[in-house]
Design an enzyme around this catalytic site. Structure first.
Site, PDB file in Angstrom:
ATOM      1  N   HIS A 101       9.422  36.253  24.815  1.00 61.50           N
ATOM      2  CA  HIS A 101       8.067  36.270  24.238  1.00 61.50           C
ATOM      3  C   HIS A 101       8.091  36.042  22.722  1.00 61.50           C
ATOM      4  CE1 HIS A 101       6.052  37.850  27.930  1.00 61.50           C
ATOM      5  NE2 HIS A 101       7.226  38.395  28.133  1.00 61.50           N
ATOM      6  N   ASN A 174       1.089  40.387  31.688  1.00 58.13           N
ATOM      7  CA  ASN A 174       1.227  38.933  31.713  1.00 58.13           C
ATOM      8  C   ASN A 174      -0.034  38.311  32.305  1.00 58.13           C
ATOM      9  OD1 ASN A 174       3.824  38.719  30.638  1.00 58.13           O
ATOM     10  ND2 ASN A 174       4.825  38.800  32.632  1.00 58.13           N
TER      11      ASN A 174
END
Ligand code: HDD
Length: 722
Positions: A101, A174
């Site tokens: 990420h 997510n």
């Protein structure tokens, strides 16, 4: 003095024209309206306005151009503390990027509860509908480094920090409701497999490579998540058109101590929609910052991204009443079985002031919860509770990262924890231990709610052996992947088949391709396996290797994006293609109609120079057609005006613009004389390629835009070379 003068003259003031055009030039797609953009840029410099340049020790700097030297042409002196401080600080400007990420963008906003949810939870931010709880939300891709493209095929992180009165609550989710693995101990293996390969650091930002497919073809528990990443969900159109999911089952606890299992959902107001693969690939080159820019601009222009927070609620006694285990993070609870109960809304209405200070330094952790929320025993969640704080210690340089402004809770924190690297707080007094009698025993423990709100873990009763084993209830890896595939609309299925074929086509080792087809895809769906096998030139599997489990549900319409559109055209972007001699009235009429619907238009000319309408008026264009390609728009409008249409018919860039928009299944309206362009393009009108004689109504055009794409055109459009 003479030397200084010469050098000073070569530097450029940040407000000079050259500096301004350089700033504007960083904007790949939008070069229009430079001065307005610069006005908005100025606000990010305001804290130094009117201030002298100083060193970090507060000394005013007289010369920021020249190192201290022995004579004008002599060696530099080590005693130049100004130069050394500046270079030393610069040398250490970068911090380690996140291991996963790393590429992200973020915004501030607020969360507001719809009503008092006290029967469900004692969490204060879900009690008072009048209260706006500040939030900071960071969206991210998973695989690529900080500088990688926004539109790659990947999962998107959706991490929300709620600064509640009772402490920070981080919902670190997510844009997909399941995960690749069931147990946290497999996370480093998964990440090593998906990251760029270690010998040559290829590919950047994608999963189309051997190590990823090697791992997932050997780990069937990944099958469900991988089919999500092969679907359109992995190429969202915008960050504000994505759903978000907390993934794991959590607990909500009310003031009486009653626990309920929940799954968290974020539903976007702008609907759920995606790019096409060809668009995503082109955008990754033409505008690496496509999603980042869209989020930023939508907030600057007042189209605030908004989501509804909801929960699927499962009573404690129903924990075992599904044909999957609710602790298994590779499973969804279909919304048809347990609908989502809305709790409140989140609005993002402010861009960060400084990317590094806020977006880069924000530290999320699924372990940051507040009274009224608790964990389940999902083994993936349990491992995450450890990993996030641990990673911040090396990423942010020590255990005091909670003192960085973006991480600080609004609630006061007196923990008795002391010192360590980068400590900012000047802790006063002599006690840093509890109990103490010197400071009257402060800070003291607080009894749990309902009285005073001290955190109390849910006293779940557990009795079992200490073992390393996976529950049998976690062993069905294919039924929900099948449910997902079978719930897709026709075009979504086609995109999934194409995505597997593309990705596996990049895998060099034959046995990995074959294993994915025979041992994973054939167990999901034989048609899927057969189509992909054919595209790869592999034998078509006759049957799966695992007996099929019958689910109570055959399809879940809530999984298909085709059912998740917003139904309006708010914030959609329409390109107007025009040249000299254009019908100015048509442009004005369209702009007015779009404005009434909350949509936006950009006027594009053959160059960035103004154009002249048929009745002699000069129109400033927002950009040239080359400067803002069709992939940056949702729809195209070509106004009439004989001269303009003639010029566009002979302009390769304009024709390519229209063909590309057609290929990407966008709504196109050709007004008045512009209808003649159909011949030049060798296209036929369809339900989204519209010819109109006047500008009395744009109803059909807007309805086509609201559909997001003209899906019926897709098989035909594939043959169009654009
Ligand atoms: Fe993770 C970052 C989401 C499993 C370990 N993760 C990270 C971020 C998101 C997620 C959105 C970025 C946060 C930000 O913007 O700063 N991760 C998930 C989800 C998971 C998940 C939804 C499964 C349901 N993660 C997971 C596991 C582990 C980690 C199983 C380790 C055992 N994740 C991390 C990390 C990161 C991270 C290494 C990297 C940077 C950071 O934490 O702050 O600790």
């Amino acid at each position: 003095m003479a030397t200084k003068k010469t050098i000073t003259n070569t530097t450029t003031s940040p407000n000079s024209k050259t500096a301004n055009s350089e700033l504007a030039g960083t904007d790949t797609l939008d070069r229009g309206n430079t001065s307005a953009k610069l006005d908005s840029l100025e606000q990010f410099r305001s804290d130094a306005t009117g201030q002298a340049l100083r060193t970090n020790q507060g000394v005013k700097v007289a010369d920021n151009q020249n190192t201290l030297k022995v004579g004008e042409r002599g060696p530099s002196l080590l005693e130049d503390f100004i130069m050394r401080e500046k270079i030393t600080h610069f040398d250490h400007e970068r911090i380690p990027e996140r291991i996963v990420h790393a590429r992200g963008t973020a915004a501030h906003g607020y969360f507001q509860s719809y009503e008092n949810h006290a029967p469900l939870t004692k969490a204060a931010f879900l009690q008072d509908p009048g209260k706006k709880t500040p939030v900071f939300v960071r969206f991210s891709t998973v695989q690529g480094p900080r500088g990688s493209g926004d539109t790659v095929r990947d999962v998107r992180g959706f991490a929300v920090k709620l600064y509640t009165d009772e402490g920070n609550f981080d919902l670190v989710g997510n844009n997909m409701p399941v995960f690749f693995i069931q147990d946290a101990i497999k996370f480093p293996d998964f990440v090593h497999a998906v990251k760029p390969e270690p010998h040559n650091e290829i590919p950047t930002g994608g999963s189309a490579h051997d190590t990823f497919w090697d791992f997932v073809s050997l780990v069937p528990e990944s099958a469900h998540m991988v089919i999500w990443t092969m679907s359109d969900r992995a190429i969202p159109k915008s960050l504000r058109t994505m759903q978000g999911f907390g993934i794991h089952t959590f607990r909500l606890i009310n003031a009486e101590g009653t626990s309920t299992f929940v799954k968290f959902h974020w539903k976007p107001k702008f609907g759920v929609c995606s790019l096409l693969w060809d668009e995503a690939q082109k955008l990754a080159g033409k505008d690496t910052d496509y999603h980042r820019r869209d989020l930023w601009e939508s907030i600057e222009s007042g189209d605030y991204p908004e989501w509804e927070l909801g929960v699927q609620i499962v009573a404690e006694e129903d924990e075992h009443s599904f044909d999957f285990d609710i602790l298994d993070p590779t499973k969804i609870i279909p919304e048809e079985l347990v609908p989502v109960t809305p709790l409140g809304k989140m609005v993002l209405n402010r861009n960060p002031d400084n990317f590094f200070a806020e977006t880069e330094q924000v530290a999320f952790c699924p372990g940051h919860i507040v009274p009224g929320i608790d964990f389940s025993n999902d083994p993936l969640l349990q491992g995450r509770l450890f990993s996030y704080t641990d990673t911040q210690i090396s990423r942010l340089g020590g255990p005091n990262f909670h003192e960085i402004p973006i991480n600080r809770p609004l609630a006061p924190n007196h923990s008795g924890q002391r010192d360590a690297q980068h400590r900012v707080t000047i802790d006063k007094g002599r006690t840093s231990y509890e109990p103490n009698s010197i400071d009257g025993g402060w800070p003291k423990e607080t009894p749990p709610a309902p009285q005073d709100g001290g955190f109390e873990s849910y006293p779940e009763r557990l009795e079992a052996h200490k073992i390393r084993r996976r529950s049998e209830s976690f062993s069905d890896h294919f039924s929900q992947a099948r449910l997902f595939f079978q719930s897709m609309s026709h075009h979504e299925k086609e995109h999934i088949i194409a995505a597997y074929s593309f990705e596996l086509g990049k895998v060099e080792r034959d046995w990995i391709r074959a294993r994915q087809v025979n041992e994973i895809l054939a167990n999901i769906d034989l048609e899927l396996a057969a189509r992909v096998a054919k595209n790869l030139g592999l034998p078509v599997p006759k049957q799966g290797t695992v007996p099929e489990k019958t689910l109570s549900l055959k399809a879940s319409p809530a999984l298909s994006q085709a059912n998740l559109l917003s139904g309006d055209i708010v914030s959609r972007k329409v390109a107007i293609l025009a040249a000299d001699g254009v019908d100015g009235g048509a442009i004005a009429a369209l702009k007015k109609a779009l404005e009434a619907e909350g949509a936006r238009a950009k006027l594009l000319g053959p160059t960035s120079a103004p154009i002249t309408t048929a009745d002699g008026k000069s129109l400033v264009v927002d950009a040239s057609m080359e400067g803002m390609p069709s992939i940056a728009f949702d729809a195209v409008f070509v106004p009439g005006g004989a001269e303009s249409v003639k010029a566009l018919s002979a302009n390769g860039v304009a024709l390519h613009f229209l063909l590309e928009a057609y290929k990407h299944l966008k709504a196109i309206e050709l007004n008045g004389e512009a209808g003649q362009l159909l011949n030049a393009l060798h296209l036929e009108a369809d339900e989204g390629l519209l010819l109109s004689k006047d500008t009395k109504s744009f109803k059909a055009f807007f309805a086509a835009i609201a559909q997001h794409r003209v899906w019926a055109r897709e098989p035909k459009a594939k043959a169009v070379p654009a």
